[in-house]
Write an enzyme that holds these catalytic residues in place. Structure first.
Site, PDB file in Angstrom:
ATOM      1  N   PHE A 278       3.527 -34.679  -6.529  1.00 17.11           N
ATOM      2  CA  PHE A 278       4.893 -34.357  -6.093  1.00 17.11           C
ATOM      3  C   PHE A 278       4.888 -33.272  -5.035  1.00 17.11           C
ATOM      4  O   PHE A 278       4.159 -32.279  -5.147  1.00 17.11           O
ATOM      5  CB  PHE A 278       5.712 -33.848  -7.289  1.00 17.11           C
ATOM      6  CG  PHE A 278       7.033 -33.241  -6.899  1.00 17.11           C
ATOM      7  CD1 PHE A 278       8.141 -34.042  -6.700  1.00 17.11           C
ATOM      8  CD2 PHE A 278       7.164 -31.868  -6.721  1.00 17.11           C
ATOM      9  CE1 PHE A 278       9.364 -33.483  -6.336  1.00 17.11           C
ATOM     10  CE2 PHE A 278       8.375 -31.303  -6.356  1.00 17.11           C
ATOM     11  CZ  PHE A 278       9.477 -32.118  -6.166  1.00 17.11           C
ATOM     12  N   ASN A 478       3.297 -52.676 -17.081  1.00  6.69           N
ATOM     13  CA  ASN A 478       1.954 -52.753 -17.651  1.00  6.69           C
ATOM     14  C   ASN A 478       0.824 -52.140 -16.848  1.00  6.69           C
ATOM     15  O   ASN A 478      -0.307 -52.629 -16.896  1.00  6.69           O
ATOM     16  CB  ASN A 478       1.632 -54.222 -17.955  1.00  6.69           C
ATOM     17  CG  ASN A 478       2.246 -54.631 -19.272  1.00  6.69           C
ATOM     18  OD1 ASN A 478       2.125 -53.916 -20.255  1.00  6.69           O
ATOM     19  ND2 ASN A 478       2.935 -55.750 -19.289  1.00  6.69           N
ATOM     20  N   GLY A 526       3.224 -51.560 -21.879  1.00  4.12           N
ATOM     21  CA  GLY A 526       2.020 -51.852 -22.657  1.00  4.12           C
ATOM     22  C   GLY A 526       2.161 -51.181 -24.014  1.00  4.12           C
ATOM     23  O   GLY A 526       1.283 -50.458 -24.452  1.00  4.12           O
ATOM     24  N   ASP A 532       9.767 -42.021 -23.693  1.00  4.32           N
ATOM     25  CA  ASP A 532      10.268 -40.689 -23.367  1.00  4.32           C
ATOM     26  C   ASP A 532      11.784 -40.684 -23.401  1.00  4.32           C
ATOM     27  O   ASP A 532      12.419 -41.737 -23.409  1.00  4.32           O
ATOM     28  CB  ASP A 532       9.735 -40.254 -21.993  1.00  4.32           C
ATOM     29  CG  ASP A 532      10.086 -41.258 -20.906  1.00  4.32           C
ATOM     30  OD1 ASP A 532      11.283 -41.391 -20.579  1.00  4.32           O
ATOM     31  OD2 ASP A 532       9.173 -41.927 -20.380  1.00  4.32           O
ATOM     32  N   ASP A 546       1.370 -51.359 -28.487  1.00  3.70           N
ATOM     33  CA  ASP A 546       0.830 -52.718 -28.564  1.00  3.70           C
ATOM     34  C   ASP A 546      -0.068 -52.871 -29.779  1.00  3.70           C
ATOM     35  O   ASP A 546      -0.530 -53.966 -30.074  1.00  3.70           O
ATOM     36  CB  ASP A 546       0.025 -53.045 -27.296  1.00  3.70           C
ATOM     37  CG  ASP A 546       0.908 -53.644 -26.206  1.00  3.70           C
ATOM     38  OD1 ASP A 546       2.077 -53.960 -26.494  1.00  3.70           O
ATOM     39  OD2 ASP A 546       0.430 -53.789 -25.066  1.00  3.70           O
ATOM     40  N   GLU A 612       4.334 -66.513 -48.380  1.00  2.00           N
ATOM     41  CA  GLU A 612       4.474 -65.480 -47.341  1.00  2.00           C
ATOM     42  C   GLU A 612       5.862 -65.544 -46.697  1.00  2.00           C
ATOM     43  O   GLU A 612       6.478 -64.514 -46.417  1.00  2.00           O
ATOM     44  CB  GLU A 612       3.379 -65.650 -46.282  1.00  2.00           C
ATOM     45  CG  GLU A 612       2.003 -65.211 -46.764  1.00  2.00           C
ATOM     46  CD  GLU A 612       0.894 -65.561 -45.787  1.00  2.00           C
ATOM     47  OE1 GLU A 612       0.048 -64.692 -45.525  1.00  2.00           O
ATOM     48  OE2 GLU A 612       0.869 -66.712 -45.291  1.00  2.00           O
TER      49      GLU A 612
END
Ligand code: GLA
Length: 733
Positions: A278, A478, A526, A532, A546, A612
């Protein structure tokens, strides 16, 4: 009044905390206090030691003990003898760096300030007040306005900064942090959340060493590797006792958090945009707006601090129709099919899911363009009719006819070289002229700092959302970004690009979430690479990782819980053996762990046995019963999986009428007593009945003696105990 000023001292008061600053006789803004309410002016803590090699500002004349290098400062610059990490550093037209920031004026307003182009905590006018303190460097005309949003009931203070160039020449900002907090006394440790793809937010607590400790990201995203949220706690601080301060940056790009322990054992904590990626040229009259930091502190340990962050994120950061409300239990096809699906396959999964009570089918990566593998298709947001023969509309209708909502995946910022978009607009990708671009997952990144790119994405995504009945969008990203360059900026201003990228991303998200208020947006990078408070302003939930292995998730969700509420944590039950780790855990364990968040499934239901499927139907129905408690209740970390052989957490309703205690025993052991755990947050005077064995306990007993946990068998064995307040003891033994 949350904000008051007396004799040059600023008092920012919340229900349980106090923040103080003072303008001294030279116009320097000193930081006095952040902590418990003291009913006092804390300037008596200021000391003026005679420390060797300390510089003195000229105004101090021959007072050799007045040095900016030893005073606690509210916003530290360079060039005046403070050699600790600065909050702000600039380069003037003559190449020099100094800023002599002196008090100019202040303003107090009702309500919470907003930040143009950036996400910010919001509040009603009667819930917050804003203080602006203007500091000025007389020689250059640079004005630094420190902004404080005080949310008194929430026990939260936000900080942001506006830099305005009131001089006649350009000024380059090299670093403008959102937070600068000086703490002269105490014995401190810090907690930060590090990790990697599929293992985000691992909790690390360490004593401060002399010098600088740092966490940060220069990846263009907040990153899997470090999270932009940091805790400072006094040595010995626990979940329930001791003092701690938490800071979460509301920003989704590169960030830096630095904590310096200096020669006098004083601590400075700065946090903001990462200065390595920056700098910003500020022309005369121009302003630069810094992302904000959310700040809170607690004298009752980290649990109370977490409760404050959970509340402010849910009630003052997340927005939209799904901000607080229940969210659909979803099934995502990614781990069920990866790229190998067609319309029929998706319908089969959805049919099964609808029978089990699941509310929404989410079609993940692979539905568009020539996206049959991760080599191609990104950028072409038009349906792939070879896979979805009847088009998207027909599939959505079929899913809707099953009584389910439909959700869809995008990775808007990415582009494959094998795509129509790249062929039409190769100039839209981030790429340094004369060099090959860096690929990651075979893909490139679009230049989000260009308006035409944002506009293209807005049109492409809104077309899909307008033409089809879509209730949910998973917004993925990603890769990390490294070879920054944009044709939209001249050579000397290329370092503005990473921040302009984030501004472009936010502009697109703002436009889409405004245009489609009924769509639930889930963030993803990902998994949890952009988890955040900035993203949570647009997306009330984020795919946490993931890694869907319940064992690993216990640790990932433990770390995530320090700042982020369970409602923001996307968590799914996937197949066993787990696709990331190969570990086998029971369906019960996978369900229990995934329930501590925004719940869903990510596996091929048609491959499961009838037993299940029945278990899944039960899980879905019990989650729906618990969802309100999980979203709105207070979250308690009762056992730390890093220290114990188990993780135990609980959600306790704010009115204390109900509690859900869940946990996982990590490693089986023979010949041992059953575990027990002391609960917290219950009403000591009330009685609670366990839904599991019918036993009634007093709240006091559950908090003092604890709850005996069920005997479990095997590694990673989960349990759930639901307690409800009952009017009287029915079976007191
Ligand atoms: C990322 C996401 C996954 C999935 C894939 C698809 O890794 O985190 O959930 O959507 O991309 O490519």
């Amino acid at each position: 009044m949350a904000i008051s000023v007396e004799n040059g001292v600023f008092y920012l008061e919340t229900a349980n905390t106090l923040y103080q600053m003072k303008v001294d006789s030279f116009g320097v803004l000193n930081h006095l206090w952040y902590g418990a309410k003291t009913d006092d002016c804390m300037d008596y803590l200021l000391d003026y030691p005679d420390v060797g090699f300390a510089g003195n500002i000229y105004e101090a004349e021959n007072q050799r003990t007045y040095s900016l290098n030893t005073l606690p400062l509210e916003y530290a610059a360079v060039g005046e003898g403070d050699f600790r990490v600065p909050a702000v550093s600039v380069t003037h037209a003559d190449g020099s760096n100094a800023l002599a920031l002196r008090f100019q004026e202040y303003h107090i307003e009702k309500g919470k300030y907003k930040i143009p182009g950036l996400p910010a905590v919001y509040a009603k006018d009667d819930e917050a007040e804003t203080l602006t303190i203007v500091l000025k460097d007389a020689a250059s005309g640079v004005e630094v306005s420190l902004r404080y949003g005080v949310l008194a009931q929430a026990d939260v203070i936000t900080r942001s900064v506006v830099v305005q160039n009131k001089g006649k020449e350009n000024v380059v900002l090299n670093r403008v942090h959102s937070l600068c907090l000086d703490i002269p006394y105490g014995n401190w440790e810090w907690v930060h959340f590090h990790g990697r793809h599929t293992m985000e937010r691992q909790t690390e607590r360490a004593a401060l060493v002399h010098g600088i400790q740092e966490s940060g990201s220069t990846r263009g995203t907040s990153s899997h590797q470090q999270n932009p949220a940091v805790l400072l706690c006094e040595k010995g601080c626990t979940e329930t006792s001791g003092f701690c301060i938490g800071a979460a940056l509301m920003y989704s790009g590169g960030f830096q958090a630095q904590i310096e322990c200096d020669q006098l054992e004083q601590v400075r904590f700065v946090m903001g945009i990462h200065p390595d990626t920056f700098s910003w040229t500020l022309e005369p009259d121009a302003c630069f707006y810094v992302p904000e930091v959310i700040l809170s502190c607690s004298e009752q340990g980290m649990e109370t601090l977490s409760h404050r962050f959970h509340q402010v994120i849910r009630e003052h950061v997340c927005r939209g129709r799904y901000q607080l409300s229940k969210r659909p239990v979803l099934i995502n096809n990614w781990e069920a099919t990866y790229f190998a699906f067609d319309e029929k396959k998706i319908e089969e999964i959805a049919e099964q899911a609808s029978r089990l009570g699941i509310d929404m089918m989410v079609l993940d990566d692979g539905w568009f363009g020539r996206r049959d593998s991760d080599f191609s298709g990104l950028g072409d947001w038009v349906v792939n009719e070879e896979k979805l023969q009847g088009g998207l509309g027909r599939l959505v209708e079929k899913i809707n006819r099953l009584g389910m909502k439909f959700g869809i995946w995008f990775e808007p910022e990415a582009v494959s070289e094998d795509s129509d978009l790249y062929k039409a607009h190769p100039e839209w990708v981030i790429r340094i002229p004369g060099r090959n671009p860096v690929r990651a997952r075979y893909q490139l990144v679009l230049d989000m700092s260009r308006e035409e790119v944002v506009e293209y994405l807005y049109r492409a995504i809104s077309k899909i959302l307008t033409e089809n009945h879509i209730a949910y969008v998973k917004w993925d990203m990603n890769r990390s970004i490294c070879d920054w360059y944009t044709a939209a900026l001249p050579a000397g201003r290329q370092t503005e690009m990473p921040h302009r990228y984030v501004l472009g991303l936010y502009a697109l998200l703002e436009k889409l979430t405004t245009a489609f208020p009924d769509v639930l947006f889930e963030g993803c990078s990902g998994g949890g690479g952009r988890f955040d408070a900035g993203m949570l302003y647009y997306c009330p939930q984020i795919w946490c990782s993931d890694n869907t292995d319940a064992h690993d998730r216990v640790f990932i969700q433990y770390g995530t819980s320090f700042f982020y509420p369970a409602s923001s944590v996307g968590s799914h039950v996937s197949a066993a053996p787990n696709h990331q780790t190969g570990r086998v855990t029971s369906l019960k364990t996978r369900g229990t762990v995934a329930m501590a968040g925004s719940f869903g499934y990510e596996l091929d239901l048609n491959k499961l046995s009838e037993a299940e499927k029945e278990e899944i139907a039960e899980q879905v129905s019990s989650y729906k019963g618990y969802q309100r408690l999980i979203y709105e209740g207070n979250y308690y970390r009762l056992r730390n999986p890093y220290e114990d052989n188990m993780a135990v957490w609980a959600f306790v309703a704010k009115d204390r009428k109900e509690a859900l205690v869940q946990g996982v025993v990590l490693r089986a052991a023979s010949n041992v007593l059953r575990g027990s755990v002391r609960l917290r947050g219950l009403d000591a005077e009330s009685f609670y009945q366990s839904a599991q064995d019918g036993r009634v306990y007093t709240g006091r007993a559950l908090m003092a003696g604890g709850l005996l946990l069920p005997r479990t068998e095997g590694d990673d064995a989960a349990f759930t105990i639901c307690l409800k307040q009952v009017p009287e003891v029915k079976n007191k033994n």
